[in-house]
Design a protein around this motif. Structure first.
Motif, PDB file in Angstrom:
ATOM      1  N   MET A   1       0.829  -1.210   0.000  1.00  0.00           N
ATOM      2  CA  MET A   1       0.000   0.000   0.000  1.00  0.00           C
ATOM      3  C   MET A   1       0.864   1.261   0.000  1.00  0.00           C
ATOM      4  O   MET A   1       0.570   2.228  -0.709  1.00  0.00           O
ATOM      5  CB  MET A   1      -0.926  -0.004   1.221  1.00  0.00           C
ATOM      6  N   LEU A   2       1.947   1.257   0.772  1.00  0.00           N
ATOM      7  CA  LEU A   2       2.852   2.410   0.795  1.00  0.00           C
ATOM      8  C   LEU A   2       3.478   2.628  -0.576  1.00  0.00           C
ATOM      9  O   LEU A   2       3.608   3.771  -1.046  1.00  0.00           O
ATOM     10  CB  LEU A   2       3.935   2.197   1.853  1.00  0.00           C
ATOM     11  N   ARG A   3       3.869   1.545  -1.222  1.00  0.00           N
ATOM     12  CA  ARG A   3       4.469   1.667  -2.562  1.00  0.00           C
ATOM     13  C   ARG A   3       3.456   2.200  -3.567  1.00  0.00           C
ATOM     14  O   ARG A   3       3.772   3.087  -4.368  1.00  0.00           O
ATOM     15  CB  ARG A   3       4.990   0.300  -3.018  1.00  0.00           C
ATOM     16  N   LEU A   4       2.237   1.677  -3.513  1.00  0.00           N
ATOM     17  CA  LEU A   4       1.203   2.124  -4.452  1.00  0.00           C
ATOM     18  C   LEU A   4       0.834   3.587  -4.218  1.00  0.00           C
ATOM     19  O   LEU A   4       0.610   4.343  -5.168  1.00  0.00           O
ATOM     20  CB  LEU A   4      -0.038   1.246  -4.324  1.00  0.00           C
ATOM     21  N   ARG A   5       0.784   4.002  -2.944  1.00  0.00           N
ATOM     22  CA  ARG A   5       0.459   5.402  -2.660  1.00  0.00           C
ATOM     23  C   ARG A   5       1.583   6.320  -3.139  1.00  0.00           C
ATOM     24  O   ARG A   5       1.325   7.435  -3.618  1.00  0.00           O
ATOM     25  CB  ARG A   5       0.213   5.587  -1.163  1.00  0.00           C
ATOM     26  N   ALA A   6       2.832   5.868  -3.028  1.00  0.00           N
ATOM     27  CA  ALA A   6       3.948   6.656  -3.553  1.00  0.00           C
ATOM     28  C   ALA A   6       3.843   6.788  -5.063  1.00  0.00           C
ATOM     29  O   ALA A   6       4.067   7.874  -5.627  1.00  0.00           O
ATOM     30  CB  ALA A   6       5.278   6.005  -3.163  1.00  0.00           C
ATOM     31  N   ASP A   7       3.468   5.685  -5.724  1.00  0.00           N
ATOM     32  CA  ASP A   7       3.268   5.734  -7.183  1.00  0.00           C
ATOM     33  C   ASP A   7       2.121   6.676  -7.541  1.00  0.00           C
ATOM     34  O   ASP A   7       2.179   7.386  -8.553  1.00  0.00           O
ATOM     35  CB  ASP A   7       2.979   4.328  -7.728  1.00  0.00           C
ATOM     36  N   GLN A   8       1.068   6.679  -6.720  1.00  0.00           N
ATOM     37  CA  GLN A   8      -0.061   7.578  -6.967  1.00  0.00           C
ATOM     38  C   GLN A   8       0.371   9.041  -6.856  1.00  0.00           C
ATOM     39  O   GLN A   8      -0.010   9.867  -7.691  1.00  0.00           O
ATOM     40  CB  GLN A   8      -1.183   7.300  -5.971  1.00  0.00           C
ATOM     41  N   ARG A   9       1.158   9.360  -5.828  1.00  0.00           N
ATOM     42  CA  ARG A   9       1.622  10.746  -5.673  1.00  0.00           C
ATOM     43  C   ARG A   9       2.484  11.173  -6.853  1.00  0.00           C
ATOM     44  O   ARG A   9       2.358  12.298  -7.354  1.00  0.00           O
ATOM     45  CB  ARG A   9       2.398  10.890  -4.360  1.00  0.00           C
ATOM     46  N   THR A  10       3.348  10.270  -7.308  1.00  0.00           N
ATOM     47  CA  THR A  10       4.186  10.578  -8.464  1.00  0.00           C
ATOM     48  C   THR A  10       3.337  10.797  -9.711  1.00  0.00           C
ATOM     49  O   THR A  10       3.530  11.750 -10.466  1.00  0.00           O
ATOM     50  CB  THR A  10       5.185   9.441  -8.716  1.00  0.00           C
TER      51      THR A  10
ATOM     52  N   THR B   1      -5.310   2.955  -8.553  1.00  0.00           N
ATOM     53  CA  THR B   1      -6.460   2.990  -7.640  1.00  0.00           C
ATOM     54  C   THR B   1      -7.094   1.610  -7.512  1.00  0.00           C
ATOM     55  O   THR B   1      -7.456   1.179  -6.408  1.00  0.00           O
ATOM     56  CB  THR B   1      -7.510   3.993  -8.142  1.00  0.00           C
ATOM     57  N   THR B   2      -7.203   0.894  -8.625  1.00  0.00           N
ATOM     58  CA  THR B   2      -7.772  -0.457  -8.608  1.00  0.00           C
ATOM     59  C   THR B   2      -6.894  -1.409  -7.803  1.00  0.00           C
ATOM     60  O   THR B   2      -7.394  -2.213  -6.999  1.00  0.00           O
ATOM     61  CB  THR B   2      -7.939  -0.979 -10.039  1.00  0.00           C
ATOM     62  N   GLN B   3      -5.574  -1.322  -8.015  1.00  0.00           N
ATOM     63  CA  GLN B   3      -4.650  -2.190  -7.283  1.00  0.00           C
ATOM     64  C   GLN B   3      -4.693  -1.903  -5.787  1.00  0.00           C
ATOM     65  O   GLN B   3      -4.701  -2.830  -4.967  1.00  0.00           O
ATOM     66  CB  GLN B   3      -3.226  -1.988  -7.816  1.00  0.00           C
ATOM     67  N   LEU B   4      -4.721  -0.622  -5.429  1.00  0.00           N
ATOM     68  CA  LEU B   4      -4.769  -0.260  -4.014  1.00  0.00           C
ATOM     69  C   LEU B   4      -6.080  -0.728  -3.374  1.00  0.00           C
ATOM     70  O   LEU B   4      -6.092  -1.226  -2.243  1.00  0.00           O
ATOM     71  CB  LEU B   4      -4.620   1.255  -3.869  1.00  0.00           C
ATOM     72  N   SER B   5      -7.160  -0.575  -4.116  1.00  0.00           N
ATOM     73  CA  SER B   5      -8.467  -1.000  -3.596  1.00  0.00           C
ATOM     74  C   SER B   5      -8.516  -2.504  -3.366  1.00  0.00           C
ATOM     75  O   SER B   5      -9.095  -2.974  -2.377  1.00  0.00           O
ATOM     76  CB  SER B   5      -9.569  -0.574  -4.564  1.00  0.00           C
ATOM     77  N   SER B   6      -7.895  -3.270  -4.270  1.00  0.00           N
ATOM     78  CA  SER B   6      -7.920  -4.727  -4.135  1.00  0.00           C
ATOM     79  C   SER B   6      -7.176  -5.190  -2.884  1.00  0.00           C
ATOM     80  O   SER B   6      -7.486  -6.243  -2.321  1.00  0.00           O
ATOM     81  CB  SER B   6      -7.307  -5.381  -5.372  1.00  0.00           C
TER      82      SER B   6
END
Length: 297
Positions: free
Chosen positions: A51-60, A252-257
């Motif tokens: 989740m931390l990695r995906l949120r970092a990717d989202q911010r980028t 968003t889909t990956q984080l939600s899953s």
């Protein structure tokens, strides 16, 4: 050897099981109220890391998206200025052709020269177009204008080059969002402004300005080249925006899953746990019925 079973042993075992059931039910209630599978890193360390990695990717990705939006606004501003400049220069060419008529009187020549001056002023205004206080034809210059209104000197040159204004719209995608004013309008005595001054002077002096048509065409070709370049970069930005939108949806889909619960499954699990807890309470009440008074009797 048969282990001894006492009421204290049964009580501790039963209370431990009740506490475990209650803790499980509390965890399920927390998940249902928050809508999240992971409410603390200790819930699932591996999922928390993802989740931390995906949120970092989202911010980028969001930053790239903001950069792309800004780049689109810059390029739209540049394109509008170039289109207006081309239109004005075409008008100047038409006026120059009209000025080649030897039958024109002094008053007509003065009218053409005055209109040429107006076209020059319009071009000078377009060359100093700004976006959010930044000149779009002067690179990274902070002079406030791209061209001096009297000498037509270009302010964007640093060490012989015009440092470009760029926006990063991808991991390895940098897009130039300004235009080189010197390449578009020329500079100094070779600028389109100086050329129009010469044409106006020739008209007022009774000369033939049509000798300058080739120079006008050269400046028009330079503007058309820049229009094509801006169009290509604008298309690159639009493609990047589409790619970023797809990327944001995928993240968003990956984080939600990983993060979001299956509400129906959690509700069923909670109901089952409640039944189990009530059953455990009922069984406990039967096992621990004897009291001290029962023994005193």
């Amino acid at each position: 050897m048969i282990p001894r079973v006492t009421h204290l042993t049964v009580q501790r075992s039963t209370l431990g099981n009740l506490q475990s059931n209650l803790r499980t039910m509390a965890d399920l209630q927390t998940k249902m109220s928050s809508g999240k599978n992971v409410n603390a890193p200790s819930d699932d360390p591996a999922a928390a890391s993802d989740m931390l990695r995906l949120r970092a990717d989202q911010r980028t990705s969001n930053q790239y998206s903001r950069n792309a939006t800004d780049a689109e606004a810059w390029l739209t501003t540049v394109d509008t200025a170039l289109t207006s400049s081309l239109s004005a220069l075409r008008r100047a060419r038409d006026l120059t052709v009209q000025g080649g008529d030897a039958a024109l009187g002094a008053q007509s020549r003065e009218a053409l020269a005055a209109e040429i001056d107006g076209v020059k002023a319009q071009l000078l205004s377009q060359s100093n177009t700004t976006y959010l206080g930044r000149t779009v034809f002067a690179g990274t210059s902070n002079a406030g204008v791209a061209f001096d209104s009297t000498t037509y000197a270009f302010t964007g040159t640093v060490a012989g080059v015009t440092p470009p204004v760029e926006r990063k719209v991808g991991d390895a995608v940098d897009v130039r969002v300004d235009a080189d004013g010197a390449a578009v309008f020329g500079e100094g005595t070779t600028s389109v402004f100086a050329l129009l001054d010469d044409i106006a002077t020739q008209l007022r002096a009774g000369g033939d300005p049509t000798a300058s048509l080739d120079d006008i065409d050269t400046h028009m070709d330079a503007m058309l080249t820049q229009v094509a370049s801006v169009g290509a970069r604008h298309n690159q930005v639009l493609t990047a925006q589409s790619t970023l939108a797809d990327r944001q949806l995928a993240l968003t889909t990956q984080l939600s899953s990983i993060e979001d619960i299956d509400l129906a499954a959690v509700i069923l699990d909670l109901q089952a746990q409640e039944v189990a807890y009530k059953g455990a309470l009922g069984a406990t009440s039967k096992v621990l019925q004897p009291t001290l008074l029962d023994y005193l009797r």
